[in-house]
Enzyme design. Sequence first.
Site, PDB file in Angstrom:
ATOM      1  N   ARG A   1       0.794  -1.208   0.000  1.00 60.15           N
ATOM      2  CA  ARG A   1       0.000   0.000   0.000  1.00 60.15           C
ATOM      3  C   ARG A   1       0.835   1.269   0.000  1.00 60.15           C
ATOM      4  NH1 ARG A   1      -3.109  -3.084   1.383  1.00 60.15           N
ATOM      5  NH2 ARG A   1      -1.442  -3.793   2.705  1.00 60.15           N
ATOM      6  N   THR A   2       1.725   1.376   0.973  1.00 54.99           N
ATOM      7  CA  THR A   2       2.381   2.669   1.160  1.00 54.99           C
ATOM      8  C   THR A   2       3.234   3.032  -0.061  1.00 54.99           C
ATOM      9  OG1 THR A   2       2.364   2.247   3.512  1.00 54.99           O
ATOM     10  CG2 THR A   2       3.776   4.020   2.767  1.00 54.99           C
TER      11      THR A   2
ATOM     12  N   LYS B   1      25.232  -4.165   0.049  1.00 51.57           N
ATOM     13  CA  LYS B   1      26.703  -4.101  -0.075  1.00 51.57           C
ATOM     14  C   LYS B   1      27.308  -3.351   1.113  1.00 51.57           C
ATOM     15  CE  LYS B   1      26.423  -3.613  -5.102  1.00 51.57           C
ATOM     16  NZ  LYS B   1      26.578  -2.598  -6.167  1.00 51.57           N
TER      17      LYS B   1
ATOM     18  N   ARG C   1      11.076   3.994   3.829  1.00 51.94           N
ATOM     19  CA  ARG C   1      10.626   3.063   4.870  1.00 51.94           C
ATOM     20  C   ARG C   1      11.836   2.254   5.316  1.00 51.94           C
ATOM     21  NH1 ARG C   1       5.424  -0.732   4.992  1.00 51.94           N
ATOM     22  NH2 ARG C   1       4.590   1.321   5.474  1.00 51.94           N
TER      23      ARG C   1
ATOM     24  N   HIS D   1       4.613   6.542  11.673  1.00 51.83           N
ATOM     25  CA  HIS D   1       4.151   6.328  10.288  1.00 51.83           C
ATOM     26  C   HIS D   1       3.244   7.510   9.952  1.00 51.83           C
ATOM     27  CE1 HIS D   1       3.077   4.534   6.616  1.00 51.83           C
ATOM     28  NE2 HIS D   1       2.679   3.352   7.007  1.00 51.83           N
TER      29      HIS D   1
HETATM   30  C1  NCD Z   1       1.124  -0.479   8.327  1.00 55.40           C
HETATM   31  C2  NCD Z   1       2.603  -0.362   8.537  1.00 55.40           C
HETATM   32  O1  NCD Z   1       3.393  -0.591   7.632  1.00 55.40           O
HETATM   33  O2  NCD Z   1       2.977  -0.015   9.650  1.00 55.40           O
HETATM   34  N1  NCD Z   1       0.790  -0.695   6.990  1.00 55.40           N
HETATM   35  C3  NCD Z   1       0.658   0.374   6.159  1.00 55.40           C
HETATM   36  O3  NCD Z   1       1.570   1.155   5.959  1.00 55.40           O
HETATM   37  N2  NCD Z   1      -0.528   0.563   5.605  1.00 55.40           N
HETATM   38  C4  NCD Z   1       0.480  -1.452   9.232  1.00 55.40           C
HETATM   39  C5  NCD Z   1       0.993  -2.842   9.270  1.00 55.40           C
HETATM   40  O4  NCD Z   1       1.936  -3.211   8.551  1.00 55.40           O
HETATM   41  O5  NCD Z   1       0.414  -3.609  10.024  1.00 55.40           O
END
Ligand code: NCD
Length: 309
Positions: free
Chosen positions: A51-52, A80, A101, A129
């Site tokens: 998703r993200t 590396k 991320r 997040h």
């Molecule tokens: C969340 C995350 O990555 O923290 N997912 C997301 O970004 N929609 C929640 C999760 O992974 O449970």
Amino acid sequence: MRHLLSPLDFSVEEVDHMLRLASDISENPDKYSHVCDGKKLATLFYEPSTRTRLSFEAAMLNLGGKTLGFQSAQSSSASKGESVADTIRVISCYADIAAMRHPKEGAPAVAASFSNIPVINAGDGGHNHPTQTFTDLLTIKKLKGRLDNMTIGLCGDLKFGRTVHSLVNAMKRYKNVKFIFISPVELKIPQYLREELTNENYDFVETNTLEDVMPELDILYMTRVQQERFFNEADYIRLKDSFILTESKLALAKDDCYVLHPLPRVNEISVEIDNDPRAAYFKQVQNGVYVRMALIMILLGLDKEFPID
Ligand code: NCD
């Protein structure tokens, strides 16, 4: 130059502006389809995501921009031994803005300190997040018409769930918000968060039964047990199905108690609820794209060309 590392990096007024811009984008997408012509977004994902990452990419594409990036630490030079500091210096030469991320808390902040382009924290370990939080805020605002005066239940893995930590920090800035934390004892909110809420006199309750508190809630925020952050597989297996929202449990809730979930869902929401008008988790996904479009515009200073007031 501005970065987004925590939801608190934006004032309440700035969040309000972002949510209004995101709403305008959702109503008039064509107006924004060339805002980022010629701009590039780099997605630096050291941890898996559907998703993200795709939401960021969709956001940039919807704005007329382009994207580049990697999807895992293994497929980047991190394998590396390259440092985050060096990677962002390199990426700064290729892109106008980056979303990162990382499994380590604070990695996007390190990147930001070496970067010549805005860095967005797209999730750092169990910490923050912020773009999921802005997505949650937009969803709550659209469904309830407000962000203040409400009782929000957060259920599941409150220890490792970064979406929970970010959302609590963001929501506590609105008036008369009560938090009900529903989790197994082993997955309660971290001590630092409990101390902050206690010291700052916020209204909160911790419990391990969902049914008892259900009738009180205006929002129920369900979360997945975060398997990847457990040290011990046996503990994960024991705790993973602690809370499963079913039709019979949702029947105890108010008619306008909406159910949110950042996704991915594992078992914690029964699919029988997906068609209930209170199920808002797929609406959240759509809102995530609008919020990220608004955020990219703001961090690139392009929102000024689109006054919405
Ligand atoms: C969340 C995350 O990555 O923290 N997912 C997301 O970004 N929609 C929640 C999760 O992974 O449970």
